[in-house]
Every structure is written in structure tokens, then in C-alpha cells.
Motif scaffolding. Structure first.
Motif, PDB file in Angstrom:
ATOM      1  N   SER A 180       0.813  -1.215   0.000  1.00 19.47           N
ATOM      2  CA  SER A 180       0.000   0.000   0.000  1.00 19.47           C
ATOM      3  C   SER A 180       0.848   1.267   0.000  1.00 19.47           C
ATOM      4  N   TRP A 181       2.057   1.206   0.571  1.00 21.18           N
ATOM      5  CA  TRP A 181       2.941   2.372   0.594  1.00 21.18           C
ATOM      6  C   TRP A 181       3.719   2.541  -0.708  1.00 21.18           C
ATOM      7  N   LEU A 182       3.856   1.485  -1.492  1.00 20.12           N
ATOM      8  CA  LEU A 182       4.676   1.557  -2.705  1.00 20.12           C
ATOM      9  C   LEU A 182       4.214   2.618  -3.705  1.00 20.12           C
ATOM     10  N   PRO A 183       2.895   2.803  -3.943  1.00 17.50           N
ATOM     11  CA  PRO A 183       2.488   3.844  -4.898  1.00 17.50           C
ATOM     12  C   PRO A 183       2.951   5.242  -4.504  1.00 17.50           C
ATOM     13  N   GLN A 184       3.274   5.440  -3.217  1.00 19.88           N
ATOM     14  CA  GLN A 184       3.782   6.735  -2.771  1.00 19.88           C
ATOM     15  C   GLN A 184       5.312   6.742  -2.675  1.00 19.88           C
ATOM     16  N   ASN A 185       5.926   5.717  -3.286  1.00 21.95           N
ATOM     17  CA  ASN A 185       7.391   5.591  -3.309  1.00 21.95           C
ATOM     18  C   ASN A 185       7.961   5.574  -1.895  1.00 21.95           C
ATOM     19  N   CYS A 186       7.283   4.869  -0.998  1.00 27.65           N
ATOM     20  CA  CYS A 186       7.749   4.729   0.381  1.00 27.65           C
ATOM     21  C   CYS A 186       8.017   3.256   0.677  1.00 27.65           C
ATOM     22  N   THR A 187       9.154   2.992   1.284  1.00 28.17           N
ATOM     23  CA  THR A 187       9.520   1.632   1.649  1.00 28.17           C
ATOM     24  C   THR A 187       9.142   1.372   3.100  1.00 28.17           C
ATOM     25  N   LEU A 188       8.293   0.367   3.322  1.00 26.46           N
ATOM     26  CA  LEU A 188       8.009  -0.081   4.675  1.00 26.46           C
ATOM     27  C   LEU A 188       9.132  -1.029   5.061  1.00 26.46           C
ATOM     28  N   VAL A 189       9.983  -0.584   5.958  1.00 24.42           N
ATOM     29  CA  VAL A 189      11.199  -1.322   6.305  1.00 24.42           C
ATOM     30  C   VAL A 189      10.897  -2.452   7.276  1.00 24.42           C
ATOM     31  N   ASP A 190      10.193  -2.117   8.346  1.00 25.60           N
ATOM     32  CA  ASP A 190       9.772  -3.113   9.332  1.00 25.60           C
ATOM     33  C   ASP A 190       8.601  -2.551  10.116  1.00 25.60           C
ATOM     34  N   MET A 191       7.961  -3.386  10.928  1.00 26.57           N
ATOM     35  CA  MET A 191       6.851  -2.904  11.755  1.00 26.57           C
ATOM     36  C   MET A 191       6.576  -3.897  12.874  1.00 26.57           C
ATOM     37  N   LYS A 192       5.880  -3.407  13.902  1.00 29.79           N
ATOM     38  CA  LYS A 192       5.480  -4.278  15.005  1.00 29.79           C
ATOM     39  C   LYS A 192       3.971  -4.221  15.156  1.00 29.79           C
ATOM     40  N   VAL A 193       3.380  -5.351  15.533  1.00 29.46           N
ATOM     41  CA  VAL A 193       1.936  -5.433  15.758  1.00 29.46           C
ATOM     42  C   VAL A 193       1.687  -6.250  17.021  1.00 29.46           C
ATOM     43  N   GLU A 194       0.480  -6.106  17.543  1.00 30.12           N
ATOM     44  CA  GLU A 194       0.070  -6.883  18.707  1.00 30.12           C
ATOM     45  C   GLU A 194      -1.304  -7.482  18.444  1.00 30.12           C
ATOM     46  N   PHE A 195      -1.556  -8.620  19.081  1.00 26.53           N
ATOM     47  CA  PHE A 195      -2.830  -9.313  18.928  1.00 26.53           C
ATOM     48  C   PHE A 195      -3.517  -9.447  20.281  1.00 26.53           C
ATOM     49  N   GLY A 196      -4.818  -9.585  20.224  1.00 28.69           N
ATOM     50  CA  GLY A 196      -5.598  -9.843  21.417  1.00 28.69           C
ATOM     51  C   GLY A 196      -6.634 -10.901  21.126  1.00 28.69           C
TER      52      GLY A 196
END
Length: 426
Positions: A180-196
């Protein structure tokens, strides 16, 4: 029906973290209010500052990201945005694990793996987990540690199946946002998420928040242009001027994150049926296209009985510049798909409605074609729609997101069915 925002009454505070507070909502059973704070922290709050406006920025970012994921088909705790600084979520018992997904090696990964150079790319993305414990500085855990912990939340014991679901979900979430970030020429390098664990449904869902504290985002893949919280972590000294620069980075992300919900790419499916008797078959294709957010039009034309009209309809759709996938629905002798394929550069898919009597013979008119024709054949109406979605997904991240979430949900349903069967036979 949820009460209007003006009538929403807060109950007791359930939890308070470094950057948000969680409140009960007596008027919305099973839901909570996630209230963001104007606070930014780093190093488990070893560094902590007030950044005016951060609550609204974080809430905008989280709300857009969760809306994107939810519309794609991912299961999340997000219900709706409530105010500039808060959103409503389903009540979950949180699993105390931060799941991290990395495409590019940087940050703490390099410290733990000193012989890996920054910029090393992981294919597939690398999944890691960290136990949430500020006092111990969030130590890295293995799957075995998580399973042996025998956690139980909202009546659900966290075993191998649940760990696998969270791991696969983490990768899917990352890949959807990366795309989703690629069309804006942005690289998503890494991310963190949590679950419940949803206290009502007892199922694992993506919970907590995903904001600019949650990822590394590099415009043009250039670390020197980073727009995420790392710009705050890297400050040698926190001055009012430096904090304003960090805030502008956060605002930059909040402005652009709304574009994740949009796409410049258009597309449509045009279903050509050889006879109105094939309408039920074609309606299934149209319904499946709608699930992917793809417009679908139905037309009636016969390449045998009216080839001039078939080619006129083809030219009509070629002439307006909208990317189109043609689906040819013709039983008996299928001339429709081959004629279309021989006269257009657009993709053509055969989806013949085969009869029980002559289907084994009729299908050959869709499968064995003259040279120079490239139309494929898919017998399932839903499969034909999915194939069209895969074509559009190459240039439309919203369609791609639905495909990726569908893959994950199919995998999860099989995983849960296997667990249920084993439990019944033990």
C-alpha cells in the motif's frame, strides 16, 4: 446501533500505557475506547516528551491503517474512529507479545546479528517476537517459549495453532501495508503489531494500534529521509526545535496514510455471454468481482450469430481507456472467447457453463485454440473473478490487499479445522 459520539459515556479506565488509555464503554457492551496521548517515548520510556498534537496524529494514522486492513478482510479489533484523538475497538484480552516483521535489516536486528550488513533484505520477510516486559527491556522470545508459557486469554489457550495464526497474520499485515505504501514511493522497512483475544468471539484479532511509532518508513528507500519515530530516537538532544522536526515527520505520515485507502488505478470486468440463458452463471462472476471491489458489467453477444456486434462491443470498451478483463461465457461451441482473444490485446478468460450431458466434449472448444490466441479457461465463476482480480492487483494495492487477506483467511480456517478435528479425536 452504536449511540452517537456525543452520547458516548466513559466507564472505568481498564489500562494505561505510555501513549494511550483504555476505557470501558457502558453504552457499548463488548467495546472499549482507545484514547491516545500527546506523548512520545523511546527506549521503554527512558526518553519521554510531550508532543502537542501527537494524539490526533496517531489516531488518524491508526484509524486509516485499521480501516484499510479491515476492508481487505483482516480480522481486527477496530470498530470506528470516535474523535480526533480516540477510536472504538472491541474489548480484547491482549497477548503480551510484540510481533515484528522485517523486510530490511536495520535497528536492533543489527545489534543482535553484528555480522549482517544494514540493508540486507529478507525474502520472505523475517518474523520475530518479543515479550512485553519493560523491566527486562522486552526480551526476544522463541515460538517454543510462547507455547510453553501456556498463556490463556478470554478462555483461549495459546498453543501451536494460535502462534502459527499470529505469525502468518503478521506477515500478511506487513505485506498488505508494504504494498500500500509503494504507490507513494515509500519503503516499509519493518513494523510491530500486537494481537488480542476478542472476549466475545474468543478469536485472535489484530489489536492495539498501528501508528508512526509502529514502523520504519523510508521515502524512496532512503534511510536519511526516514519519517517514523526513529527520527526521535536518533536525537542527541531533545530541543523544542528538534521536537518540531519530529512532529512534522509524523504529520507527513498522517497526511499520506489517508491515501492508502485510495488508488489511482481503475479496472473493470466485462462478462460477455452468448445467451441470456447463461445469466445465472454470469451473476456469480459479478458477485465474486464485487467481493474484490471490481466493477463488473454483463453483456449479451454471440460470436457465431453476430460477430460484427461482438467486435463493436469490444471496441466500445477498448476505446474509453479503462483497463478491462473480458470474461467469455459461452456453452456448446465456444467461439466467443477465441474470437475476442484474436481481436484484442486485453486479457480474455473463458468461463464456459458446461452441461452434464455434453460438457466433456464442449470444453475442448475453450481449451484447444488456434495459434496466436492467449485466452485462459477457468470453469469456476468465482475462479474467473479471482483471476481477473489477480491481474488488477498488479497495479491496484486495494485489490491486492483483498487477495492477500483472502489467502490468509483460507489458511486460518484450515488450521482451525485441523485443530478442532484433533481435539475431537484425542
Amino acid at each position: 446501533m452504536a449511540p452517537p459520539a456525543s452520547e458516548l459515556k466513559l466507564g472505568k479506565k481498564i489500562n494505561e500505557g505510555k501513549t494511550k488509555e483504555v476505557y470501558e464503554l457502558p453504552g457499548l457492551p463488548g467495546c472499549v475506547l482507545m484514547q491516545s496521548k500527546d506523548q512520545i517515548t523511546a527506549g521503554n520510556a527512558a526518553r519521554k516528551d510531550r508532543m502537542e498534537g501527537k494524539a490526533a496524529i496517531s489516531n488518524t494514522t491508526t484509524s486509516c491503517v485499521f480501516q484499510l486492513l479491515q476492508e481487505a478482510g483482516m480480522k481486527t479489533a477496530f470498530v470506528r474512529k470516535h474523535s480526533d484523538t480516540a477510536f472504538i475497538a472491541t474489548h480484547c484480552e491482549m497477548i503480551p507479545i510484540e510481533w515484528v516483521c522485517r523486510r530490511v535489516a536495520t535497528g536492533s536486528f543489527l545489534k543482535r546479528n553484528p555480522h549482517v550488513k544494514e540493508g540486507y533484505k529478507f525474502y520472505p520477510p523475517k518474523i520475530e517476537m518479543f515479550f512485553k516486559d519493560d523491566a527486562a527491556n522486552d526480551p526476544q522470545w522463541s515460538e517454543e517459549q510462547l507455547i510453553e508459557a501456556k498463556f490463556c486469554f478470554a478462555g483461549l489457550t495459546i498453543g501451536q495453532t494460535e502462534v502459527d495464526i499470529m505469525a502468518h497474520s503478521t506477515q500478511a499485515i506487513f505485506e498488505i501495508l508494504e504494498k500500500s505504501w509503494l504507490p507513494q514511493n515509500c519503503t516499509l522497512v519493518d513494523m510491530k503489531v500486537e494481537f488480542g483475544v476478542n472476549v466475545s468471539t474468543k478469536e485472535i484479532v489484530l489489536a492495539d494500534v498501528i501508528d508512526n511509532d509502529s514502523w520504519r518508513l523510508w521515502p524512496s528507500g532512503d534511510r536519511s529521509q526516514q519519517k517514523d519515530k526513529q527520527s526521535y530516537r536518533d536525537l542527541k538532544e531533545v530541543t523544542p526545535e528538534a521536537l518540531q522536526l519530529v512532529k512534522r515527520n509524523f504529520e507527513w505520515v498522517a497526511e499520506r496514510v489517508e491515501l492508502l485507502l485510495k488508488t489511482k488505478s481503475q479496472g473493470r470486468v466485462v462478462v460477455l455471454m452468448g445467451s441470456p440463458s447463461d445469466l445465472d452463471h454470469c451473476q456469480k462472476i459479478k458477485k465474486a468481482c464485487a467481493n474484490f471491489g471490481i466493477p463488473c458489467e454483463l453483456r449479451v453477444t454471440s460470436a457465431h450469430k453476430g460477430p460484427d456486434e461482438t467486435l463493436r462491443i469490444k471496441a466500445e470498451y477498448e476505446g474509453d481507456g479503462v483497463p478491462t478483463v473480458f470474461v467469455a461465457v459461452a456453452g456448446r461451441s465456444n467461439g466467443l472467447g477465441p474470437v475476442m482473444s484474436g481481436n484484442t490485446a486485453y486479457p480474455v478468460v473463458n468461463c464456459p457453463p458446461l452441461s452434464a450431458d455434453w460438457g466433456a466434449q464442449d470444453v475442448w472448444s475453450s481449451l484447444r485454440l488456434p495459434s496466436g490466441l492467449g485466452c485462459s479457461t477457468i470453469l469456476s465463476p468465482e475462479g474467473a473473478a479471482q483471476f481477473a482480480a489477480q491481474i488488477f492487483g498488479l497495479s491496484n494495492h486495494l485489490v491486492w490487499a483483498k487477495l492477500r487477506a483472502s489467502m490468509l483467511n483460507t489458511w486460518i480456517s484450515l488450521k482451525q479445522a485441523d485443530k478442532k478435528l484433533r481435539e475431537c479425536t484425542l
